[in-house]
Motif scaffolding. Structure first.
Motif, PDB file in Angstrom:
ATOM      1  N   ILE A 197       0.844  -1.203   0.000  1.00  0.00           N
ATOM      2  CA  ILE A 197       0.000   0.000   0.000  1.00  0.00           C
ATOM      3  C   ILE A 197       0.880   1.256   0.000  1.00  0.00           C
ATOM      4  CG2 ILE A 197      -1.772   1.281   1.331  1.00  0.00           C
ATOM      5  CD1 ILE A 197      -2.804  -1.398   0.249  1.00  0.00           C
ATOM      6  N   LYS A 198       0.602   2.154  -0.923  1.00  0.00           N
ATOM      7  CA  LYS A 198       1.400   3.379  -1.021  1.00  0.00           C
ATOM      8  C   LYS A 198       1.029   4.317   0.126  1.00  0.00           C
ATOM      9  CE  LYS A 198       0.191   4.382  -5.340  1.00  0.00           C
ATOM     10  NZ  LYS A 198       0.134   5.133  -6.605  1.00  0.00           N
ATOM     11  N   ARG A 199       2.039   4.832   0.808  1.00  0.00           N
ATOM     12  CA  ARG A 199       1.794   5.755   1.914  1.00  0.00           C
ATOM     13  C   ARG A 199       2.065   7.187   1.457  1.00  0.00           C
ATOM     14  NH1 ARG A 199       5.506   4.688   6.281  1.00  0.00           N
ATOM     15  NH2 ARG A 199       6.940   3.680   4.844  1.00  0.00           N
ATOM     16  N   GLY A 200       1.721   8.143   2.304  1.00  0.00           N
ATOM     17  CA  GLY A 200       2.031   9.543   2.011  1.00  0.00           C
ATOM     18  C   GLY A 200       0.806  10.360   1.631  1.00  0.00           C
ATOM     19  N   VAL A 201       1.048  11.667   1.495  1.00  0.00           N
ATOM     20  CA  VAL A 201      -0.004  12.620   1.125  1.00  0.00           C
ATOM     21  C   VAL A 201       0.232  12.992  -0.336  1.00  0.00           C
ATOM     22  CG1 VAL A 201      -0.889  14.948   1.578  1.00  0.00           C
ATOM     23  CG2 VAL A 201      -0.206  13.472   3.490  1.00  0.00           C
ATOM     24  N   TYR A 202      -0.756  12.734  -1.177  1.00  0.00           N
ATOM     25  CA  TYR A 202      -0.566  12.946  -2.617  1.00  0.00           C
ATOM     26  C   TYR A 202      -1.202  14.240  -3.096  1.00  0.00           C
ATOM     27  CZ  TYR A 202       1.497   8.395  -3.184  1.00  0.00           C
ATOM     28  OH  TYR A 202       2.359   7.342  -3.100  1.00  0.00           O
ATOM     29  N   CYS A 203      -0.619  14.812  -4.140  1.00  0.00           N
ATOM     30  CA  CYS A 203      -1.176  16.023  -4.748  1.00  0.00           C
ATOM     31  C   CYS A 203      -2.444  15.635  -5.521  1.00  0.00           C
ATOM     32  CB  CYS A 203      -0.145  16.643  -5.699  1.00  0.00           C
ATOM     33  SG  CYS A 203      -0.825  18.017  -6.629  1.00  0.00           S
ATOM     34  N   PRO A 225      -7.931  13.906   2.695  1.00  0.00           N
ATOM     35  CA  PRO A 225      -8.268  12.739   1.857  1.00  0.00           C
ATOM     36  C   PRO A 225      -7.348  11.542   2.111  1.00  0.00           C
ATOM     37  CG  PRO A 225      -7.511  14.592   0.496  1.00  0.00           C
ATOM     38  CD  PRO A 225      -7.685  15.107   1.881  1.00  0.00           C
ATOM     39  N   ALA A 226      -6.080  11.811   2.436  1.00  0.00           N
ATOM     40  CA  ALA A 226      -5.141  10.711   2.709  1.00  0.00           C
ATOM     41  C   ALA A 226      -5.566   9.951   3.963  1.00  0.00           C
ATOM     42  CB  ALA A 226      -3.729  11.265   2.879  1.00  0.00           C
ATOM     43  N   LEU A 227      -5.945  10.704   4.987  1.00  0.00           N
ATOM     44  CA  LEU A 227      -6.362  10.057   6.228  1.00  0.00           C
ATOM     45  C   LEU A 227      -7.661   9.278   6.019  1.00  0.00           C
ATOM     46  CD1 LEU A 227      -5.412   9.805   9.159  1.00  0.00           C
ATOM     47  CD2 LEU A 227      -7.009  11.609   9.742  1.00  0.00           C
ATOM     48  N   ARG A 228      -8.534   9.821   5.165  1.00  0.00           N
ATOM     49  CA  ARG A 228      -9.796   9.123   4.885  1.00  0.00           C
ATOM     50  C   ARG A 228      -9.495   7.772   4.204  1.00  0.00           C
ATOM     51  NH1 ARG A 228     -14.828   9.769   1.327  1.00  0.00           N
ATOM     52  NH2 ARG A 228     -16.378   8.959   2.786  1.00  0.00           N
ATOM     53  N   GLU A 229      -8.525   7.781   3.283  1.00  0.00           N
ATOM     54  CA  GLU A 229      -8.155   6.523   2.627  1.00  0.00           C
ATOM     55  C   GLU A 229      -7.563   5.548   3.636  1.00  0.00           C
ATOM     56  OE1 GLU A 229      -7.486   7.573  -2.030  1.00  0.00           O
ATOM     57  OE2 GLU A 229      -5.776   7.907  -0.723  1.00  0.00           O
ATOM     58  N   CYS A 230      -6.802   6.072   4.565  1.00  0.00           N
ATOM     59  CA  CYS A 230      -6.213   5.232   5.616  1.00  0.00           C
ATOM     60  C   CYS A 230      -7.334   4.556   6.418  1.00  0.00           C
ATOM     61  CB  CYS A 230      -5.338   6.101   6.512  1.00  0.00           C
ATOM     62  SG  CYS A 230      -4.585   5.224   7.881  1.00  0.00           S
ATOM     63  N   VAL A 231      -8.381   5.319   6.744  1.00  0.00           N
ATOM     64  CA  VAL A 231      -9.512   4.793   7.511  1.00  0.00           C
ATOM     65  C   VAL A 231     -10.280   3.752   6.686  1.00  0.00           C
ATOM     66  CG1 VAL A 231     -11.748   5.477   8.484  1.00  0.00           C
ATOM     67  CG2 VAL A 231      -9.724   6.833   8.989  1.00  0.00           C
ATOM     68  N   LEU A 232     -10.463   4.035   5.389  1.00  0.00           N
ATOM     69  CA  LEU A 232     -11.185   3.092   4.520  1.00  0.00           C
ATOM     70  C   LEU A 232     -10.434   1.765   4.395  1.00  0.00           C
ATOM     71  CD1 LEU A 232     -12.315   5.572   1.726  1.00  0.00           C
ATOM     72  CD2 LEU A 232     -13.852   4.244   3.185  1.00  0.00           C
ATOM     73  N   LEU A 233      -9.113   1.837   4.479  1.00  0.00           N
ATOM     74  CA  LEU A 233      -8.314   0.617   4.310  1.00  0.00           C
ATOM     75  C   LEU A 233      -8.039  -0.097   5.629  1.00  0.00           C
ATOM     76  CD1 LEU A 233      -5.751   1.895   1.662  1.00  0.00           C
ATOM     77  CD2 LEU A 233      -7.728   0.444   1.291  1.00  0.00           C
ATOM     78  N   ARG A 249       1.054   8.650  11.692  1.00  0.00           N
ATOM     79  CA  ARG A 249       2.379   9.107  11.243  1.00  0.00           C
ATOM     80  C   ARG A 249       2.937   8.176  10.178  1.00  0.00           C
ATOM     81  NH1 ARG A 249       6.017   8.899  15.873  1.00  0.00           N
ATOM     82  NH2 ARG A 249       4.263   8.198  17.126  1.00  0.00           N
ATOM     83  N   TYR A 250       2.732   6.880  10.390  1.00  0.00           N
ATOM     84  CA  TYR A 250       3.242   5.877   9.449  1.00  0.00           C
ATOM     85  C   TYR A 250       2.586   6.055   8.078  1.00  0.00           C
ATOM     86  CZ  TYR A 250       4.096   1.292   7.359  1.00  0.00           C
ATOM     87  OH  TYR A 250       4.465   0.293   6.509  1.00  0.00           O
ATOM     88  N   PHE A 251       1.251   6.220   8.086  1.00  0.00           N
ATOM     89  CA  PHE A 251       0.537   6.293   6.804  1.00  0.00           C
ATOM     90  C   PHE A 251       0.783   7.626   6.092  1.00  0.00           C
ATOM     91  CE2 PHE A 251      -3.052   6.666   3.874  1.00  0.00           C
ATOM     92  CZ  PHE A 251      -2.996   5.425   3.267  1.00  0.00           C
ATOM     93  N   ALA A 302       1.733  15.373  14.040  1.00  0.00           N
ATOM     94  CA  ALA A 302       0.614  14.410  13.935  1.00  0.00           C
ATOM     95  C   ALA A 302      -0.468  14.744  14.949  1.00  0.00           C
ATOM     96  CB  ALA A 302       1.127  12.996  14.127  1.00  0.00           C
ATOM     97  N   THR A 303      -0.056  15.073  16.183  1.00  0.00           N
ATOM     98  CA  THR A 303      -1.019  15.425  17.226  1.00  0.00           C
ATOM     99  C   THR A 303      -1.805  16.665  16.812  1.00  0.00           C
ATOM    100  OG1 THR A 303       0.505  14.547  18.849  1.00  0.00           O
ATOM    101  CG2 THR A 303      -1.278  15.920  19.707  1.00  0.00           C
ATOM    102  N   ARG A 304      -1.108  17.642  16.246  1.00  0.00           N
ATOM    103  CA  ARG A 304      -1.775  18.876  15.815  1.00  0.00           C
ATOM    104  C   ARG A 304      -2.796  18.584  14.706  1.00  0.00           C
ATOM    105  NH1 ARG A 304       2.893  21.733  15.539  1.00  0.00           N
ATOM    106  NH2 ARG A 304       2.892  21.983  13.289  1.00  0.00           N
ATOM    107  N   LEU A 305      -2.401  17.767  13.754  1.00  0.00           N
ATOM    108  CA  LEU A 305      -3.313  17.440  12.648  1.00  0.00           C
ATOM    109  C   LEU A 305      -4.519  16.647  13.173  1.00  0.00           C
ATOM    110  CD1 LEU A 305      -0.848  16.436   9.756  1.00  0.00           C
ATOM    111  CD2 LEU A 305      -1.961  18.640  10.152  1.00  0.00           C
TER     112      LEU A 305
END
Ligand code: ZN
Length: 318
Positions: free
Chosen positions: A224-230, A260-268, A279-281, A290-293
């Motif tokens: 699974i690709k991690r990170g925040v994508y444009c 949207p990245a975090l939403r994908e993390c939750v969906l998966l 932080r990992y995803f 991470a705490t702030r976000l």
């Protein structure tokens, strides 16, 4: 009236997230085909409100789409239910084009323009089971008997039906057939307030299905690709600079690109996440960032320090 509008089911959103987060060479034909079938179902359902609005009637009616109802420790699904005071229409939606026929084993066969064949379960049998369950479900919850008319609705305008069955209905005949049934129906079985009572009850009983799509597809989590994508460049990872995300390719900035990245993390991976998992995803090194976000989401959390778990169930609601 749409009591529950056509919506992408959770499973479809999960498949989309999975395909989005997989390198092209890891997308199996089976996964792509499952996705295409789920998407076709959603497209078919989405075309129906227009047809209901164009019915020539003043009678009250309610529509519910994509219902998943609990029944004897399991669930059953109804693509579209149209409730009237004298009848319930239960539609099994098939959004398939090309020649459609049954083989000797009772499977539905689709032959597309290139002569390729696809096999589907018998929708007539499926719909009959669902009708039985719906009948028992309504009875079990104390609602009065209303006749149920079950139809397999072929919503694709290029569906070429090679068979004749009283339950099969191409979309071109929708208005005529429904109008005819309504005109020949007997007197109302329920009063108008009861119609709404049943509608809201069914809507409240609707339960989405969360599937572990990674495990179901037999894919290793490491793929699974991690990170925040444009969102514009799609395949380019954004970097965190001065309190925002920036794309190194198109230079666009987006403060909220992690959402949207975090939403994908939750969906998966499911709705309960720790700071470390986030932080990992998102590929963030700083625990404080991470705490702030995470705080931005104002989401319920339980547990302490590194075991603190954030509840992102709200991100699963479409
Ligand atoms: Zn970009």
């Amino acid at each position: 009236m749409n009591l529950q509008s056509p919506h992408k089911p959770l499973y479809l959103l999960q498949l989309e997230a999975l395909l989005n987060r997989l390198p092209d060479h890891n997308r199996s034909e089976k996964l792509e085909s499952t996705y295409r079938r789920q998407l076709a179902g959603f497209i078919g359902e989405s075309s129906l409100p227009f047809h209901f609005e164009n019915l020539n009637t003043n009678a009250s009616h309610l529509e519910l789409y994509g219902l998943r109802l609990p029944y004897k420790h399991h669930f059953f699904q109804i693509d579209c239910l149209s409730l009237w005071q004298h009848i319930l229409f239960h539609f099994e939606v098939k959004h398939l084009k090309g020649k459609l026929d049954f083989n000797q084993s009772g499977q539905l066969i689709q032959i597309n323009e290139n002569g390729q064949e696809e096999v589907y379960d018998d929708p007539i049998l499926q719909a009959q089971y669902q009708k039985q369950k719906l009948q028992q479900f309504l009875q079990q919850h104390g609602f009065p008997h209303i006749p149920i008319k079950t139809l397999i609705l072929f919503t694709h305008p290029k569906a070429n039906l090679q068979f004749d069955h009283p339950m099969a209905l191409p979309i071109q005949q929708f208005s005529h057939s429904i109008q005819q049934v309504l005109e020949t129906s007997s007197s109302p079985h329920i009063k108008r307030p009861q119609l709404f009572e049943i509608g809201y009850f069914l809507k409240n009983q609707h339960t989405e299905r969360f599937v572990d799509v990674i495990e179901q597809s037999g894919i290793s989590k490491r793929k699974i690709k991690r990170g925040v994508y444009c969102q514009h460049c799609r395949h380019v990872k954004m970097v965190r600079i001065y309190g925002t995300w920036q794309c190194p390719a198109c230079k666009r900035k987006d403060k909220y690109a992690h959402i949207p990245a975090l939403r994908e993390c939750v969906l998966l991976f499911g709705p309960y996440l720790t700071n470390r998992q986030v932080r990992y995803f998102l590929e963030i090194e700083s625990i404080h960032l991470a705490t702030r976000l995470l705080k931005q989401f104002n989401t319920p959390a339980f547990g302490w320090k590194k075991d603190r778990v954030y509840d992102f169930r709200h991100l699963l609601e479409s």
